[in-house]
Design a protein around this motif. Structure first.
Motif, mmCIF file in Angstrom:
data_model
loop_
_atom_site.group_PDB
_atom_site.id
_atom_site.type_symbol
_atom_site.label_atom_id
_atom_site.label_comp_id
_atom_site.label_asym_id
_atom_site.label_seq_id
_atom_site.Cartn_x
_atom_site.Cartn_y
_atom_site.Cartn_z
ATOM 1 N N LEU A 427 0.692 -1.290 0.148
ATOM 2 C CA LEU A 427 -0.099 0.114 0.093
ATOM 3 C C LEU A 427 0.883 1.178 0.045
ATOM 4 C CD1 LEU A 427 -2.834 -0.965 2.673
ATOM 5 C CD2 LEU A 427 -3.057 -0.766 -0.069
ATOM 6 N N MET A 428 1.840 1.280 0.645
ATOM 7 C CA MET A 428 2.783 2.449 0.829
ATOM 8 C C MET A 428 3.392 2.708 -0.644
ATOM 9 S SD MET A 428 6.349 3.041 3.021
ATOM 10 C CE MET A 428 7.113 1.615 2.300
ATOM 11 N N ARG A 429 3.770 1.712 -1.351
ATOM 12 C CA ARG A 429 4.440 1.812 -2.543
ATOM 13 C C ARG A 429 3.306 2.357 -3.530
ATOM 14 N NH1 ARG A 429 9.213 2.753 -1.168
ATOM 15 N NH2 ARG A 429 10.089 1.219 -0.399
ATOM 16 N N MET A 430 1.994 2.050 -3.680
ATOM 17 C CA MET A 430 1.124 2.366 -4.363
ATOM 18 C C MET A 430 0.919 3.887 -4.143
ATOM 19 S SD MET A 430 -1.655 -0.765 -5.171
ATOM 20 C CE MET A 430 -1.795 -1.507 -3.415
ATOM 21 N N ARG A 431 0.749 4.248 -3.009
ATOM 22 C CA ARG A 431 0.401 5.595 -2.589
ATOM 23 C C ARG A 431 1.661 6.468 -3.017
ATOM 24 N NH1 ARG A 431 -1.312 3.551 2.562
ATOM 25 N NH2 ARG A 431 0.713 4.269 3.388
ATOM 26 N N SER A 432 2.898 6.071 -2.804
ATOM 27 C CA SER A 432 4.165 6.866 -3.312
ATOM 28 C C SER A 432 4.270 6.823 -4.775
ATOM 29 C CB SER A 432 5.399 6.408 -2.456
ATOM 30 O OG SER A 432 5.623 5.095 -2.833
ATOM 31 N N ASP A 433 4.197 5.803 -5.370
ATOM 32 C CA ASP A 433 4.565 5.937 -6.962
ATOM 33 C C ASP A 433 3.242 5.658 -7.909
ATOM 34 O OD1 ASP A 433 4.051 3.313 -7.011
ATOM 35 O OD2 ASP A 433 6.113 2.537 -6.861
ATOM 36 N N GLY A 434 2.038 5.539 -7.257
ATOM 37 C CA GLY A 434 1.021 5.362 -8.086
ATOM 38 C C GLY A 434 0.756 4.185 -8.945
ATOM 39 N N HIS A 435 1.986 3.324 -9.033
ATOM 40 C CA HIS A 435 2.065 2.111 -9.621
ATOM 41 C C HIS A 435 1.203 1.105 -8.863
ATOM 42 C CE1 HIS A 435 4.055 0.097 -13.238
ATOM 43 N NE2 HIS A 435 3.873 -0.954 -12.349
ATOM 44 N N VAL A 436 -0.435 1.042 -9.558
ATOM 45 C CA VAL A 436 -1.188 -0.074 -8.980
ATOM 46 C C VAL A 436 -1.166 -1.015 -9.980
ATOM 47 C CG1 VAL A 436 -3.650 -0.540 -8.026
ATOM 48 C CG2 VAL A 436 -2.352 1.965 -8.258
ATOM 49 N N SER A 437 -0.105 -2.094 -9.910
ATOM 50 C CA SER A 437 -0.016 -3.024 -10.651
ATOM 51 C C SER A 437 -0.641 -4.100 -10.196
ATOM 52 C CB SER A 437 1.613 -3.621 -10.671
ATOM 53 O OG SER A 437 1.849 -4.193 -9.462
ATOM 54 N N GLY A 438 -1.003 -5.158 -11.099
ATOM 55 C CA GLY A 438 -1.819 -6.291 -10.675
ATOM 56 C C GLY A 438 -1.258 -7.220 -9.722
ATOM 57 N N LEU A 439 0.043 -7.383 -9.528
ATOM 58 C CA LEU A 439 0.676 -8.248 -8.522
ATOM 59 C C LEU A 439 0.587 -7.537 -7.206
ATOM 60 C CD1 LEU A 439 2.223 -10.573 -7.553
ATOM 61 C CD2 LEU A 439 4.166 -9.727 -8.462
ATOM 62 N N ARG A 440 0.646 -5.960 -7.020
ATOM 63 C CA ARG A 440 0.557 -5.512 -5.987
ATOM 64 C C ARG A 440 -0.816 -5.542 -5.440
ATOM 65 N NH1 ARG A 440 3.736 0.053 -6.793
ATOM 66 N NH2 ARG A 440 5.760 -0.613 -6.230
ATOM 67 N N VAL A 441 -1.980 -5.533 -6.433
ATOM 68 C CA VAL A 441 -3.404 -5.749 -5.865
ATOM 69 C C VAL A 441 -3.589 -7.182 -5.495
ATOM 70 C CG1 VAL A 441 -5.818 -5.707 -6.664
ATOM 71 C CG2 VAL A 441 -3.997 -4.049 -7.517
ATOM 72 N N ALA A 442 -2.785 -8.077 -6.203
ATOM 73 C CA ALA A 442 -2.814 -9.608 -5.802
ATOM 74 C C ALA A 442 -2.569 -9.666 -4.185
ATOM 75 C CB ALA A 442 -2.299 -10.672 -6.640
ATOM 76 N N ILE A 443 -1.315 -8.898 -3.853
ATOM 77 C CA ILE A 443 -0.988 -9.087 -2.403
ATOM 78 C C ILE A 443 -2.089 -8.486 -1.494
ATOM 79 C CG2 ILE A 443 0.655 -8.052 -0.890
ATOM 80 C CD1 ILE A 443 2.675 -7.702 -3.072
ATOM 81 N N CYS A 444 -2.671 -7.549 -1.842
ATOM 82 C CA CYS A 444 -3.770 -6.828 -0.966
ATOM 83 C C CYS A 444 -4.937 -8.043 -0.941
ATOM 84 C CB CYS A 444 -4.416 -5.554 -1.407
ATOM 85 S SG CYS A 444 -3.126 -4.304 -1.461
ATOM 86 N N LYS A 445 -5.214 -8.308 -2.050
ATOM 87 C CA LYS A 445 -6.374 -9.566 -2.157
ATOM 88 C C LYS A 445 -6.013 -10.575 -1.316
ATOM 89 C CE LYS A 445 -9.182 -12.764 -3.838
ATOM 90 N NZ LYS A 445 -8.983 -14.250 -4.256
ATOM 91 N N GLY A 446 -4.922 -11.010 -1.516
ATOM 92 C CA GLY A 446 -4.547 -12.315 -0.666
ATOM 93 C C GLY A 446 -4.350 -12.340 0.740
ATOM 94 N N ILE A 447 -3.816 -11.254 1.059
ATOM 95 C CA ILE A 447 -3.977 -11.035 2.749
ATOM 96 C C ILE A 447 -5.141 -10.841 3.200
ATOM 97 C CG2 ILE A 447 -2.637 -9.622 4.459
ATOM 98 C CD1 ILE A 447 -0.413 -8.907 2.615
ATOM 99 N N LEU A 448 -5.944 -10.146 2.522
ATOM 100 C CA LEU A 448 -7.276 -9.844 3.233
ATOM 101 C C LEU A 448 -8.122 -11.170 3.007
ATOM 102 C CD1 LEU A 448 -8.010 -6.405 1.879
ATOM 103 C CD2 LEU A 448 -7.178 -7.034 4.112
ATOM 104 N N ALA A 449 -7.880 -11.844 1.895
ATOM 105 C CA ALA A 449 -8.911 -13.287 1.810
ATOM 106 C C ALA A 449 -8.316 -14.205 2.726
ATOM 107 C CB ALA A 449 -8.490 -13.663 0.219
ATOM 108 N N ARG A 450 -7.092 -14.332 3.183
ATOM 109 C CA ARG A 450 -6.607 -15.253 3.909
ATOM 110 C C ARG A 450 -7.046 -14.973 5.136
ATOM 111 N NH1 ARG A 450 -1.291 -19.073 3.845
ATOM 112 N NH2 ARG A 450 -2.400 -19.508 1.964
ATOM 113 N N GLU A 451 -6.877 -13.811 5.794
ATOM 114 C CA GLU A 451 -7.290 -13.341 7.205
ATOM 115 C C GLU A 451 -8.698 -13.620 7.467
ATOM 116 O OE1 GLU A 451 -5.970 -9.400 7.977
ATOM 117 O OE2 GLU A 451 -3.773 -10.114 8.147
#
Length: 604
Positions: A427-451
């Motif tokens: 999230l910090m990287r997406m906020r700082s460089d605005g690069h919302v790549s599919g892999l970064r989004v998958a990280i968010c999705k994976g962590i939230l889905a598992r929790e």
């Protein structure tokens, strides 16, 4: 547990006569030259035995008597060593004369009275040799500081392989054991045996000292207790210490044919199987290597690995991949990382092949997005690399938190939650460089889905895999809205745009929506007015999307979003954005990728 499993594996490999694994008292070392001796000790020839198949000659690994542990003292190896010890010649050592004297003294003491022709030839060679004889045609400066062995002219075996030499080596080891303290109960085998004072060095862990490092060591008073010194603090027998270090060095060996070692970030991962026969173990190890690593060497191998992954992800039995695979094959996975003169244990997991396959399938399901932003599921290395800053569509592992690799692999293999710092970094990287790549989004999705699946967070709404217009979660809807507003801007300004709202406002919009979205909506009205003139159909569609999304939000925008909601924001943004790409390109959802995501994932 770790040392016991390694010792057991060493015994199994030794029984199978595995190439490159040395028996007790020996170890594989890098040897470059052999000195061919006549029966009277003369030098017949010096042969270069290095591997010359590559661009640069590489020393040959050979099982020789285990080397002495050298720090600052002078200790000679038995029947082999580097040129400063064997010949008294060196390009770097300033005490080559003393080192050669130690080599000569050791062999004159232990080979005295031998009747073996080869060992007698070595004694004669040492008696006659002087450093002044180091000259052409037999010797050259290329040999300096390389390791040497001896062979008797007309015979194939080296001197250290001769039965008489092996018997003397066994006597030497026994005499060393006699001088040790009383027997202690070995913590690995449970038998009363002499404890190893120092354990052999472990080589091959990336980032550790090239001379080797230790898992077990006591080199400071603060590490000792009850007046005990060094190995007596945790008694491990000489044989057990040799066994676990020998098999670890075997597992850590570098080479294209070693499929039991993976390097992911700063973590060196080794794994092995316990099975009824060697072929069954090898098949299990190859499958686990395929599932853990995503760097195939060619397209054919990539297709095979992709097929295996898809079957595992769908929960198919392992027999569908290979009828010879057994679900209950026991697997051991060990992650090692450098830590100065020691080696740190990043993780240690034991389970069956079927269990690890199911956990890898769960990992793939947690990270799954539609459309899928990759061709081959990303490895832990690529996942962690995605949290590094992006410079011209590339990233460096030096800028990522390398310890996250070990934590991520451990989470995958155990089924436990992913490291929370991975979400924060993405999230910090997406906020700082605005690069919302599919892999970064998958990280968010994976962590939230598992929790959510493990019951760690209280969110009742599932984490969507693809665009979910029915979702009422404010974070997800705001991410969708941001993607639509960006589309309005892009269509209205076209090539005239220098920076989109994603470049300027993504960080603030995902963290403090109430401060940003009112401004973005007012600006969007100006862009929509322009679109109504140039592209009325597109304008109508976008206005409909805005009304649909805003209609599902509360009357006021949230003042701030929690870190979990910021993750949903990124997921909503990705889904809405990819939906627009799919509509524009008319492509199938399984193959849809944004240009930016495709570039980023390929280079990663």
């Amino acid at each position: 547990m770790i040392l016991q499993a390694l010792v057991d594996y060493y015994q199994r490999l030794l029984e199978r006569r595995t190439e490159g694994l040395a028996p007790f008292g020996y170890s594989p070392e890098k040897i470059s030259y052999e000195i061919l001796l006549s029966a009277d000790g003369g030098v017949v020839q010096v042969n270069d035995i290095r591997d010359n198949t590559g661009k640069k000659p590489q020393p040959r690994l050979m099982n020789v008597p285990q080397p002495e542990k050298r720090t600052v003292g002078i200790k000679s190896n038995f029947l082999w060593d580097k040129t400063s010890y064997v010949l008294g010649i060196s390009a770097t050592s300033k005490r080559a004369d003393k080192e050669h004297a130690a080599f000569k003294s050791l062999h004159q003491e232990h080979l005295a009275g031998t009747q073996d022709a080869g060992l007698k030839a070595l004694l004669a060679f040492l008696e006659a040799w002087t450093p002044a004889r180091f000259a052409a045609p037999h010797f050259s400066e290329d040999m300096l500081d390389a390791n040497l062995v001896f062979r008797l002219d007309g015979e194939r075996t080296y001197l250290h392989e001769r039965p008489a030499a092996q018997a003397l080596r066994a006597q030497l080891l026994a005499s060393q054991a006699e001088g040790q303290p009383p027997l202690a109960i070995c913590l690995v085998t449970g038998e009363p045996l002499p404890a190893a004072r120092l354990h052999p060095a472990i080589k091959g862990v990336s980032g550790a000292q090239s001379s080797g490092a230790s898992i077990v060591s006591f080199n400071q008073e603060s590490f000792a207790s009850y007046g005990k010194s060094q190995g007596d603090n945790a008694p491990v027998s000489e044989r057990a210490a040799f066994a676990y270090t020998a098999v670890l060095n075997h597992l850590l060996r570098r080479g294209e044919h070693n499929r039991q070692r993976l390097q992911i970030g700063d973590t060196s991962i080794v794994f092995w199987a316990e099975a009824a026969d060697a072929q069954e173990a090898e098949r299990a190890e190859l499958l686990l290597a395929d599932l853990l690593d995503d760097r195939p060497t060619d397209e054919q191998e990539a297709a095979r690995i992709r097929s295996e992954l898809e079957k595992v992800q769908k929960g198919r039995p392992l027999a569908d991949i290979d009828p010879r695979l057994q679900e209950d094959t026991r697997m051991y996975v060990l992650g090692l990382a450098p830590n100065a003169a020691r080696i740190a244990i990043r993780f240690w997991e034991v389970g069956t092949l079927g269990l690890f396959a199911r956990r890898l399938a769960e990992h793939a399901a947690d990270f799954h997005l539609d459309p899928r932003p990759w061709k081959t599921a990303p490895s832990a290395y690529r996942v962690v690399l995605a949290t590094a800053p992006q410079y011209k569509d590339s990233a460096s592992m030096d800028d990522a938190a390398s310890q996250l690799v070990g934590e991520l692999v451990r989470a995958v293999l155990t089924g436990r939650p992913y490291p929370r710092s991975l979400l924060a970094n993405a999230l910090m990287r997406m906020r700082s460089d605005g690069h919302v790549s599919g892999l970064r989004v998958a990280i968010c999705k994976g962590i939230l889905a598992r929790e959510r699946r493990l019951g760690i967070n209280s969110d009742k709404e599932e984490i969507p895999v693809s665009l979910d217009k029915a979702s009422t979660h404010p974070g997800y809807r705001l991410g969708r809205l941001f993607a639509v507003l960006e589309a309005v801007q892009r269509l209205a300004l076209g090539k005239q745009i220098n920076a989109t709202i994603r470049d300027r406002y993504y960080g603030a919009a995902s963290a403090t929506p109430a401060l940003v979205f009112p401004v973005l909506l007012r600006n969007a009205q100006n862009h929509l007015a322009r679109l109504r003139k140039d592209k009325p159909a597109a304008a109508a569609g976008l206005e409909m999307d805005i009304r649909e999304i805003v209609g599902g939000l509360a009357d006021n925008f949230p003042r701030s979003l929690r870190i979990e909601d910021q993750g949903r924001f990124a997921i909503g943004y990705y889904h809405q954005q990819q939906s627009r790409f799919r509509q524009e390109d008319g492509a199938d959802s399984g193959n849809t990728e944004s240009t930016e995501d495709h570039i980023e994932e390929t280079q990663a």
